[in-house]
Write an enzyme that holds these catalytic residues in place. Structure first.
Site, PDB file in Angstrom:
ATOM      1  N   GLY A  12      20.575   1.637   0.965  1.00 54.34           N
ATOM      2  CA  GLY A  12      20.395   0.227   1.320  1.00 54.34           C
ATOM      3  C   GLY A  12      21.371  -0.652   0.546  1.00 54.34           C
ATOM      4  O   GLY A  12      22.145  -0.157  -0.282  1.00 54.34           O
ATOM      5  N   GLN A  13      21.307  -1.944   0.797  1.00 56.45           N
ATOM      6  CA  GLN A  13      22.261  -2.876   0.156  1.00 56.45           C
ATOM      7  C   GLN A  13      22.224  -2.739  -1.367  1.00 56.45           C
ATOM      8  O   GLN A  13      23.259  -2.738  -2.025  1.00 56.45           O
ATOM      9  CB  GLN A  13      21.935  -4.323   0.557  1.00 56.45           C
ATOM     10  CG  GLN A  13      22.954  -5.322   0.039  1.00 56.45           C
ATOM     11  CD  GLN A  13      22.381  -6.729  -0.117  1.00 56.45           C
ATOM     12  OE1 GLN A  13      21.265  -7.018   0.333  1.00 56.45           O
ATOM     13  NE2 GLN A  13      23.131  -7.602  -0.754  1.00 56.45           N
ATOM     14  N   ARG A  68      16.611   8.527   4.413  1.00 53.98           N
ATOM     15  CA  ARG A  68      16.274   9.193   5.672  1.00 53.98           C
ATOM     16  C   ARG A  68      17.500   9.702   6.423  1.00 53.98           C
ATOM     17  O   ARG A  68      17.398  10.544   7.287  1.00 53.98           O
ATOM     18  CB  ARG A  68      15.520   8.220   6.583  1.00 53.98           C
ATOM     19  CG  ARG A  68      14.068   8.037   6.185  1.00 53.98           C
ATOM     20  CD  ARG A  68      13.295   7.361   7.289  1.00 53.98           C
ATOM     21  NE  ARG A  68      13.706   5.995   7.501  1.00 53.98           N
ATOM     22  CZ  ARG A  68      13.463   5.305   8.612  1.00 53.98           C
ATOM     23  NH1 ARG A  68      12.843   5.876   9.621  1.00 53.98           N
ATOM     24  NH2 ARG A  68      13.820   4.053   8.714  1.00 53.98           N
ATOM     25  N   TYR A 110       6.438  -8.001   5.870  1.00 59.02           N
ATOM     26  CA  TYR A 110       7.198  -7.584   4.680  1.00 59.02           C
ATOM     27  C   TYR A 110       6.588  -8.203   3.422  1.00 59.02           C
ATOM     28  O   TYR A 110       6.354  -7.519   2.419  1.00 59.02           O
ATOM     29  CB  TYR A 110       8.656  -8.019   4.864  1.00 59.02           C
ATOM     30  CG  TYR A 110       9.549  -7.842   3.665  1.00 59.02           C
ATOM     31  CD1 TYR A 110       9.903  -6.586   3.201  1.00 59.02           C
ATOM     32  CD2 TYR A 110      10.099  -8.963   3.022  1.00 59.02           C
ATOM     33  CE1 TYR A 110      10.752  -6.442   2.123  1.00 59.02           C
ATOM     34  CE2 TYR A 110      10.958  -8.822   1.943  1.00 59.02           C
ATOM     35  CZ  TYR A 110      11.277  -7.561   1.497  1.00 59.02           C
ATOM     36  OH  TYR A 110      12.126  -7.419   0.431  1.00 59.02           O
ATOM     37  N   LYS A 119       4.638  -6.533   0.109  1.00 64.59           N
ATOM     38  CA  LYS A 119       5.034  -6.719  -1.292  1.00 64.59           C
ATOM     39  C   LYS A 119       3.825  -7.122  -2.148  1.00 64.59           C
ATOM     40  O   LYS A 119       3.719  -6.701  -3.304  1.00 64.59           O
ATOM     41  CB  LYS A 119       6.161  -7.752  -1.408  1.00 64.59           C
ATOM     42  CG  LYS A 119       7.497  -7.275  -0.839  1.00 64.59           C
ATOM     43  CD  LYS A 119       7.993  -5.991  -1.507  1.00 64.59           C
ATOM     44  CE  LYS A 119       9.399  -5.594  -1.086  1.00 64.59           C
ATOM     45  NZ  LYS A 119       9.765  -4.243  -1.531  1.00 64.59           N
TER      46      LYS A 119
END
Ligand code: SER
Length: 318
Positions: free
Chosen positions: A11-12, A35, A143, A147
């Site tokens: 990811g970033q 993945r 999302y 969290k």
């Protein structure tokens, strides 16, 4: 030397974190997972990469046992914008995935579990200016809800089982790498479009203020918290921030380097998400308890992003 397992490693944040970890902890002590097939950068750096879907609890446990893992950095997550397009996917990866990591950490006696939280953990009922570390958290995105779940469950496992759980509420994270599926991503795409086309159509309104930090500060806060002495920590989840700005302010700052740059605004569903998030964060708990201090302010971030993105694009702008 401890052994680290990182989920969501391409990811970033992962693409910056993994090379920084290898430098700090040594190649053989960092197991990157994800993945998909390993990205070219990981092949170049000869990163130890293993395929892992965090929903696969058996695969996760095997990797922990086989590699004798001490610390898990759990970054795998579906971000805010992608989550709103596919809440079911966000639920399975963000909730079930985290639960697998949490349970594996407890059973296999992981020394520390670090996972990012986010400004998305806050919501419209939160005081949105200078948001305190402890305050109302009623997020409205899947999302953001994941969290809050992560923070509360991590805290619960800490109280009940003594699991050394730590989380950082990252603001938007800025880096030249292409981001994936977030609401704060506009502040990266703006640099790509400014350098390629001198023009950007922003999916947030001109005045939507959000907290942000440069990747170097994101990594610094992550390493600082992971390495902080447990006795100093009065919280398990911390606000951290580097700056706060609106699309208009960012466009004006870019214009100092690219005078012909223009921006227009076509707010979409991500605008509503952004409006429910803090405009700025109070990160004094992190400062007081483990000495957090950001290094890169807004006026240095803009040329750093222009340099980084222009390099990636192979474009010279000076
Ligand atoms: N950058 C994230 C997003 O926009 C916030 O944590 O989804």
């Amino acid at each position: 030397m401890k052994k680290y397992l990182v989920t969501g490693s391409y990811g970033q944040i992962g693409v910056a974190l993994i090379p920084a970890m290898i430098k700090k902890y040594g190649r053989e002590n960092v197991i990157a997972t994800g993945r998909k097939k390993p990205i070219p950068l990981f092949k170049e750096l000869d990163v130890i990469y293993r395929r892992l879907d965090v929903r696969d609890q058996f695969g996760l446990r095997s990797l922990i046992v086989e590699n004798d893992i001490d610390i898990i950095i759990h970054n795998a997550s579906v971000l805010s914008a992608t989550g709103e397009k596919n809440p079911q996917l966000a639920h399975s990866i963000n909730f079930e995935g985290f639960y697998n990591v949490l349970e594996a950490s407890r059973e296999l006696k992981i020394e520390q579990l670090f996972t990012p939280s986010s400004i998305a953990a806050f919501g419209p009922t939160t005081p949105l200016v200078n948001t305190p570390n402890t305050t109302i958290m009623e997020p409205t995105s899947i999302y953001g809800i994941s969290k809050v779940y992560i923070e509360l469950m991590g805290n619960y496992y800490n109280l009940k089982y003594g699991l050394n759980f730590r989380a950082l509420r990252y603001p938007g994270v800025l880096s030249p790498e292409e981001p994936g599926g977030g609401t704060t991503d506009y502040a990266i795409w703006i640099f790509y479009e400014a350098l390629k086309n001198m023009k950007y159509t922003c999916f947030l309104g001109a005045d939507v203020r959000l907290p942000m930090m440069m990747m170097s500060d994101c990594l610094k806060s992550t390493f600082d918290l992971i390495e902080a002495d447990d006795a100093k920590l009065k919280h398990r989840s911390y606000n951290v921030t580097g700056m706060s700005f609106t699309p208009e302010e960012l466009a004006n700052a870019i214009r100092k380097y690219l005078p012909d740059f223009t921006i227009d605004y076509e707010p979409d569903f991500r605008n509503a998400i952004a409006l429910s998030w803090p405009q700025s964060l109070d990160d004094s708990a992190a400062r007081e308890e483990w000495g957090w201090e950001p290094e890169l302010p807004f006026d240095k971030m803009v040329p750093a992003m222009l340099d980084g993105v222009s390099q990636r694009l192979g474009i010279s702008y000076k």
